[in-house]
Design an enzyme around this catalytic site. Structure first.
Site, PDB file in Angstrom:
ATOM      1  N   ARG A 106       0.961  -1.143   0.066  1.00 30.32           N
ATOM      2  CA  ARG A 106       0.068   0.112   0.020  1.00 30.32           C
ATOM      3  C   ARG A 106       0.984   1.255  -0.104  1.00 30.32           C
ATOM      4  O   ARG A 106       1.623   1.482   0.889  1.00 30.32           O
ATOM      5  CB  ARG A 106      -0.887   0.202   1.247  1.00 30.32           C
ATOM      6  N   HIS A 133      -7.303   1.376  -6.699  1.00 32.67           N
ATOM      7  CA  HIS A 133      -7.564   0.504  -5.669  1.00 32.67           C
ATOM      8  C   HIS A 133      -8.423  -0.470  -5.804  1.00 32.67           C
ATOM      9  O   HIS A 133      -9.393  -0.820  -5.590  1.00 32.67           O
ATOM     10  CB  HIS A 133      -8.413   1.359  -4.681  1.00 32.67           C
ATOM     11  N   GLN A 136     -10.348  -2.598  -3.041  1.00 29.41           N
ATOM     12  CA  GLN A 136     -11.564  -1.873  -2.618  1.00 29.41           C
ATOM     13  C   GLN A 136     -12.724  -2.026  -3.857  1.00 29.41           C
ATOM     14  O   GLN A 136     -14.138  -2.492  -3.297  1.00 29.41           O
ATOM     15  CB  GLN A 136     -11.493  -0.383  -2.453  1.00 29.41           C
ATOM     16  N   ASP A 228     -16.211   9.724  -2.185  1.00 29.81           N
ATOM     17  CA  ASP A 228     -15.108   9.537  -1.282  1.00 29.81           C
ATOM     18  C   ASP A 228     -14.570  10.890  -0.656  1.00 29.81           C
ATOM     19  O   ASP A 228     -15.229  12.062  -1.087  1.00 29.81           O
ATOM     20  CB  ASP A 228     -14.221   8.952  -2.151  1.00 29.81           C
ATOM     21  N   CYS A 268     -15.854   4.218   0.810  1.00 28.19           N
ATOM     22  CA  CYS A 268     -14.713   3.215   1.094  1.00 28.19           C
ATOM     23  C   CYS A 268     -14.175   3.351   2.478  1.00 28.19           C
ATOM     24  O   CYS A 268     -13.468   2.636   2.950  1.00 28.19           O
ATOM     25  CB  CYS A 268     -13.658   3.309   0.077  1.00 28.19           C
ATOM     26  N   ARG A 296     -14.258  -6.271   2.651  1.00 30.70           N
ATOM     27  CA  ARG A 296     -12.912  -6.261   2.310  1.00 30.70           C
ATOM     28  C   ARG A 296     -12.323  -7.429   2.569  1.00 30.70           C
ATOM     29  O   ARG A 296     -11.441  -8.175   2.148  1.00 30.70           O
ATOM     30  CB  ARG A 296     -12.170  -4.917   3.085  1.00 30.70           C
TER      31      ARG A 296
END
Length: 311
Positions: A106, A133, A136, A228, A268, A296
């Protein structure tokens, strides 16, 4: 059925076929339904997890996931490793390949992750970068599938910054035949190469891709609303400017009424209530943010099984 993902790196969604993408979702649902059936699938396997960006959901879900599958995780903070002192990616990739079975990273730079995958002899999983991502999106699409019973033919409207989430929704949605409307203030649109790739996918899948600057137009008749934070990690210095530019892009009841009556809301996380979304939306009856976050774990367990076990 041949597992075409075994030993493969997943850096972004362009590397998955529609069939592979859906196979991960189907496995995620199966693992969620009957976790005990997969308890020892990755026994003896070790996942190295490298973090340059802060994390809650990515770290806990991957670490819990590999443990629940019978394997183990080693967490590496890049600042406390030789990577933080400038060790070449080539050296890190080759050394870690002799110690562990896969690497999840990450970080900021997509180029660094691409180099890591090029040099490593084990699967590399993109846990988040500036442009992508994918993990996600797998969890989000699992949630949509669970809530709506399908993916193809739905309309998803993403309201906000044209960031890694916007890029990934474009790529994932166009792959499975979902209409995607991305709406941003002018100057914050997603990068053109990802829009072009999504349009190419859409020609095959039969979906529709829209890049808009009018939230009302984008949200009209949407099955799924997503937003987001307005300033992603690395953009915090622009927070005040972005708050001004994104003010009319807040997901609230005035906007959501344009969507279908049974619309699903996703985020998210972490979220800033009162900024990109009002509390009554994110905490309301249409919201599935906690199911989304929980998925997730299941989606990433499915991904780990696919790339680490030749099943």
């Amino acid at each position: 059925m041949i597992n075409s993902l075994y030993g493969k790196s997943i850096l972004n969604l362009t590397e998955l076929t529609k069939e592979e993408f859906l196979a991960i979702i189907e496995l995620a649902v199966a693992i969620k339904t009957n976790p005990e059936a997969y308890r020892g699938v990755l026994a003896g396997k070790i996942l190295a997890m490298i973090f340059e960006k802060n994390s809650t959901r990515t770290r806990v879900s991957f670490e819990a996931g590999i443990i629940q599958l019978g394997g183990q995780a080693i967490v590496l903070d890049s600042k406390s490793t030789q990577m933080g002192r400038g060790e070449p990616i080539k050296d890190t990739a080759n050394v870690l390949s002799s110690y562990v079975d896969a690497i999840m990273i990450r970080t900021y730079s997509d180029q660094m992750v691409e180099e890591l995958a090029k040099e490593a002899s084990i699967p590399i999983i993109n846990g988040l970068t500036d442009d992508h991502h994918p993990c996600q999106i797998l969890a989000d699409f699992q949630t949509i599938y669970e809530q709506k019973g399908k993916l193809e033919g739905l309309k998803l409207a993403y309201i906000g910054d044209g960031n890694n989430m916007a890029h990934s929704f474009l790529l994932g949605g166009s792959l499975v035949g979902m209409d995607i409307s991305i709406v941003t203030p002018k100057g914050y649109e997603p990068r053109s190469e990802f829009v072009e790739q999504a349009q190419k996918n859409a020609e095959i899948s039969g979906s529709k891709i829209e890049i808009l600057n009018d939230p009302t137009q984008a949200v009209k008749n949407a099955d799924v609303l997503v937003t987001d934070v307005w300033a992603s990690m690395g953009d915090e210095a622009e927070q005040k400017e972005r708050a001004k530019n994104f003010k009319s892009f807040q997901v609230n009841n005035r906007l959501a009424v344009q969507a279908k009556k049974d619309y699903l809301f996703l985020h998210c996380l972490p979220a800033h209530r009162g900024e990109e979304v009002t509390a009554d939306i994110i905490d309301g009856t249409h919201s599935a943010i906690y199911q989304e976050a929980a998925n997730r774990l299941h989606a990433q367990k499915a991904l780990l099984v696919k790339v680490m076990a030749n099943l």
